[in-house]
Motif scaffolding. Structure first.
Motif, short mmCIF file in Angstrom:
data_model
loop_
_atom_site.label_atom_id
_atom_site.label_comp_id
_atom_site.label_asym_id
_atom_site.label_seq_id
_atom_site.Cartn_x
_atom_site.Cartn_y
_atom_site.Cartn_z
N LEU A 34 24.49 18.67 39.12
CA LEU A 34 25.13 19.26 40.30
C LEU A 34 25.34 20.76 40.09
CD1 LEU A 34 27.82 16.53 41.02
CD2 LEU A 34 25.76 17.00 42.37
N VAL A 35 25.76 21.14 38.90
CA VAL A 35 25.98 22.57 38.61
C VAL A 35 24.66 23.32 38.62
CG1 VAL A 35 26.77 24.20 36.84
CG2 VAL A 35 28.15 22.19 37.39
N ARG A 36 23.62 22.74 38.02
CA ARG A 36 22.30 23.40 38.03
C ARG A 36 21.80 23.60 39.46
NH1 ARG A 36 21.33 20.16 33.54
NH2 ARG A 36 20.25 18.60 34.78
N ARG A 37 21.94 22.58 40.29
CA ARG A 37 21.47 22.67 41.68
C ARG A 37 22.26 23.69 42.48
NH1 ARG A 37 21.76 18.25 45.03
NH2 ARG A 37 20.02 19.08 46.22
N ALA A 38 23.55 23.85 42.17
CA ALA A 38 24.41 24.76 42.92
C ALA A 38 24.52 26.13 42.26
CB ALA A 38 25.80 24.15 43.07
N ALA A 39 23.71 26.40 41.26
CA ALA A 39 23.83 27.64 40.47
C ALA A 39 23.85 28.89 41.35
CB ALA A 39 22.72 27.72 39.44
N GLY A 40 23.06 28.93 42.40
CA GLY A 40 23.01 30.10 43.27
C GLY A 40 24.31 30.34 44.03
N ALA A 41 25.13 29.30 44.15
CA ALA A 41 26.39 29.42 44.87
C ALA A 41 27.57 29.62 43.91
CB ALA A 41 26.63 28.16 45.71
N LEU A 42 27.30 29.69 42.63
CA LEU A 42 28.36 29.85 41.63
C LEU A 42 28.32 31.25 41.02
CD1 LEU A 42 27.92 26.47 39.69
CD2 LEU A 42 29.73 27.05 41.31
#
Length: 185
Positions: free
Chosen positions: A133-141
């Motif tokens: 989940l963190v890898r997939r959302a990396a651009g938003a973090l």
């Protein structure tokens, strides 16, 4: 556990049930000796099944942790990667806030960085489940934010809210503040 004698399986199940009740009532530092007495077994029997307090806590919280891990796996298919991560973080926060002792157990595991009894620790399982989940959302973090960072925040939030008059509401409020810092819109 399937290779154990029937009485050993019964003792394990009874000790686990007693431990769940004791931890819910008294927290993760509930007396191990009292748990053994309540279960009608000796403390050596308790130690044979659960060699350390951490091993007992892991067994007590295993089902909830597995549910949170399954939720993370389900959310990896969500098209909105940020929303999926946030939904999972809210679920972890709710569990750590409402299940007495879970946040303390996670904090201790993280501090010890120990893998007791050879089975994956609760925090290790949650980290592995949250990583996709963190890898997939990396651009938003915020750059550099890791699953471990987020679980540390969630654990801290749950511990900070524990004695608040409305722990769940306070945890949600604090999580909202943290999210603004790690994933601004």
């Amino acid at each position: 556990m399937t290779g154990r004698r029937a009485d050993a399986r019964r003792n394990y199940a009874l000790l686990l049930d007693v431990a769940k009740e004791a931890i819910a009532e008294h927290g993760p530092d509930a007396s191990l000796e009292q748990m053994a007495r309540t279960a009608g077994v000796g403390s050596a029997t308790l130690r044979r099944h659960f060699p350390t307090r951490q091993a007992l806590l892991e067994a007590v919280f295993r089902e909830e942790v597995e549910t949170l891990c399954a939720r993370a796996r389900d959310l990896t298919a969500h098209p909105d990667t940020r929303a999926a991560l946030l939904e999972w973080l809210h679920a972890v926060t709710a569990a750590a806030t409402t299940i007495r002792g879970l946040a303390v157990a996670l904090a201790r595991e993280r501090a010890l960085n120990a893998d007791t009894a050879g089975a994956p620790c609760c925090s290790v399982q949650l980290t592995e489940a949250g990583d996709p989940l963190v890898r997939r959302a990396a651009g938003a973090l915020t750059p550099g934010v890791t699953t471990d960072d987020l679980l540390t925040l969630v654990t801290g939030i749950a511990l900070a809210a524990e004695h608040h008059p409305d722990p769940a509401a306070e945890a949600e409020r604090l999580l909202g503040l943290a999210i603004t810092g790690v994933s601004p819109q």
